[in-house]
Design an enzyme around this catalytic site. Sequence first.
Site, PDB file in Angstrom:
ATOM      1  N   HIS A  17       0.957  -1.347   0.013  1.00  0.00           N
ATOM      2  CA  HIS A  17       0.204  -0.050  -0.070  1.00  0.00           C
ATOM      3  C   HIS A  17       0.856   1.370  -0.033  1.00  0.00           C
ATOM      4  O   HIS A  17       1.908   1.527   1.035  1.00  0.00           O
ATOM      5  CB  HIS A  17      -1.035   0.086   1.287  1.00  0.00           C
ATOM      6  CG  HIS A  17      -1.896  -0.918   1.332  1.00  0.00           C
ATOM      7  ND1 HIS A  17      -3.313  -0.808   0.650  1.00  0.00           N
ATOM      8  CD2 HIS A  17      -1.888  -2.201   1.614  1.00  0.00           C
ATOM      9  CE1 HIS A  17      -4.136  -1.978   0.889  1.00  0.00           C
ATOM     10  NE2 HIS A  17      -3.359  -2.729   1.364  1.00  0.00           N
ATOM     11  N   ASP A  19       0.346   4.354   0.733  1.00  0.00           N
ATOM     12  CA  ASP A  19       0.079   5.521   1.836  1.00  0.00           C
ATOM     13  C   ASP A  19       0.796   4.735   3.264  1.00  0.00           C
ATOM     14  O   ASP A  19       1.122   5.304   4.044  1.00  0.00           O
ATOM     15  CB  ASP A  19      -1.116   5.778   2.108  1.00  0.00           C
ATOM     16  CG  ASP A  19      -2.162   4.764   2.307  1.00  0.00           C
ATOM     17  OD1 ASP A  19      -1.917   3.619   1.856  1.00  0.00           O
ATOM     18  OD2 ASP A  19      -3.433   5.257   2.520  1.00  0.00           O
ATOM     19  N   GLY A 172      -9.792  -1.828   3.084  1.00  0.00           N
ATOM     20  CA  GLY A 172     -10.398  -1.037   3.962  1.00  0.00           C
ATOM     21  C   GLY A 172     -11.228  -2.071   5.214  1.00  0.00           C
ATOM     22  O   GLY A 172     -10.493  -3.160   5.359  1.00  0.00           O
ATOM     23  N   HIS A 199      -8.837  -8.111  -0.963  1.00  0.00           N
ATOM     24  CA  HIS A 199      -8.643  -8.301   0.684  1.00  0.00           C
ATOM     25  C   HIS A 199      -9.751  -9.111   0.967  1.00  0.00           C
ATOM     26  O   HIS A 199     -10.872  -8.843   1.173  1.00  0.00           O
ATOM     27  CB  HIS A 199      -8.611  -7.041   1.369  1.00  0.00           C
ATOM     28  CG  HIS A 199      -7.415  -6.154   1.232  1.00  0.00           C
ATOM     29  ND1 HIS A 199      -7.101  -5.517  -0.135  1.00  0.00           N
ATOM     30  CD2 HIS A 199      -6.376  -6.059   1.998  1.00  0.00           C
ATOM     31  CE1 HIS A 199      -6.166  -4.772   0.186  1.00  0.00           C
ATOM     32  NE2 HIS A 199      -5.610  -5.213   1.410  1.00  0.00           N
ATOM     33  N   GLU A 202      -8.656 -11.668   6.391  1.00  0.00           N
ATOM     34  CA  GLU A 202      -7.803 -11.248   7.239  1.00  0.00           C
ATOM     35  C   GLU A 202      -8.491 -10.721   8.591  1.00  0.00           C
ATOM     36  O   GLU A 202      -7.947 -10.529   9.691  1.00  0.00           O
ATOM     37  CB  GLU A 202      -7.458  -9.621   6.703  1.00  0.00           C
ATOM     38  CG  GLU A 202      -6.240  -8.929   7.422  1.00  0.00           C
ATOM     39  CD  GLU A 202      -5.928  -7.661   6.688  1.00  0.00           C
ATOM     40  OE1 GLU A 202      -4.890  -7.273   7.352  1.00  0.00           O
ATOM     41  OE2 GLU A 202      -6.673  -7.063   6.049  1.00  0.00           O
TER      42      GLU A 202
END
Length: 336
Positions: A17, A19, A172, A199, A202
């Site tokens: 990622h 950021d 997110g 994603h 998780e």
Amino acid sequence: MTAIDFHKLAKIELHCHLDGSLSLSTIRHLAELAQIDLPEDDEELKQHVTAPVTCESLLEYLESFDYIRPLLQTNEALTIAAYDVAKQAALENVIYIEVRFAPELSMDKGLTVTETIDAVCQGLRQAQEEFGIIAKALVCGMRQSDQSLTARILDEANQVRDSDFVGFDFAGDELNYGPAAIKPLIEQVKSYNRPMTFHAGECGCPAFLAESIAMGIKRNGHATILAQEPELLDEFVKNGVTGELCLTSNLQTKAAVTVNDFPYLKMKAAGANITINTDNRTVSDTNLTKEYELYHKYFDSTVQDFYAHNKTAIEASFASDEEKEELLARLAKAYS
């Protein structure tokens, strides 16, 4: 093996990622450009942008990103950031990286989706020209955001035709926004006939990973739940899904409470497609060299294992066929 051996190994990274991976020096540069005050002491700054070694949850881990968001609101900032992450990777012998980012998080001051993608791709190209790494961008939809906003962002992103923008992801809050909750957005991206990763697995929810497999998604970010779900692992393997594993990050967020709860060895024994990734270099205070050291320490992973996982990563990457051929040749030479 010594640390220098791990550093020298050629590497591929699919799950990184933007950021969450900025170097401290770049964070300071971007803060100066944005006229935002930061702590003068690097250790104090690091406490703001690096998550605790163990977090209460994924949501606590994600709080570290709030500090970075105001710094990534201009074309210049995004270009600097993308260059920085690709440079970091190149300097530890990563020969291919996919850097993912959410345009939505850089639109607070008026940037368009297209402008954010162009800026990120420009930074990646600068690093490619300077360091010889192949670096590509993925666009993330934020699953907890207003779906009409995300739909517009994805549609505008799909209009961008840049060879360095190669696919989509959804990131997110997985726990409250599983695949079924955002199914219209997933179907929207599938209609583009462009590559997508996702994603799932998780947050301790096997149903979410099962749903993503049933939707035909062939790359999965994390897949941590497979350690506890042998039948789901069989489905994962049967469907040829590739797992983007992120060890340090999973231990931080308690997706894997201990190393024994991490799915690597079970996936390996089952013949699953495995790739090794950082997730967030700064938020998790890691890099691929450190990750390889941990796999060797905890799982006795060998150089041949790393070669196999990197071949898998190239084959599952969103690079062009020509780039894949080049990368496979470079990898074979590096490991010969």
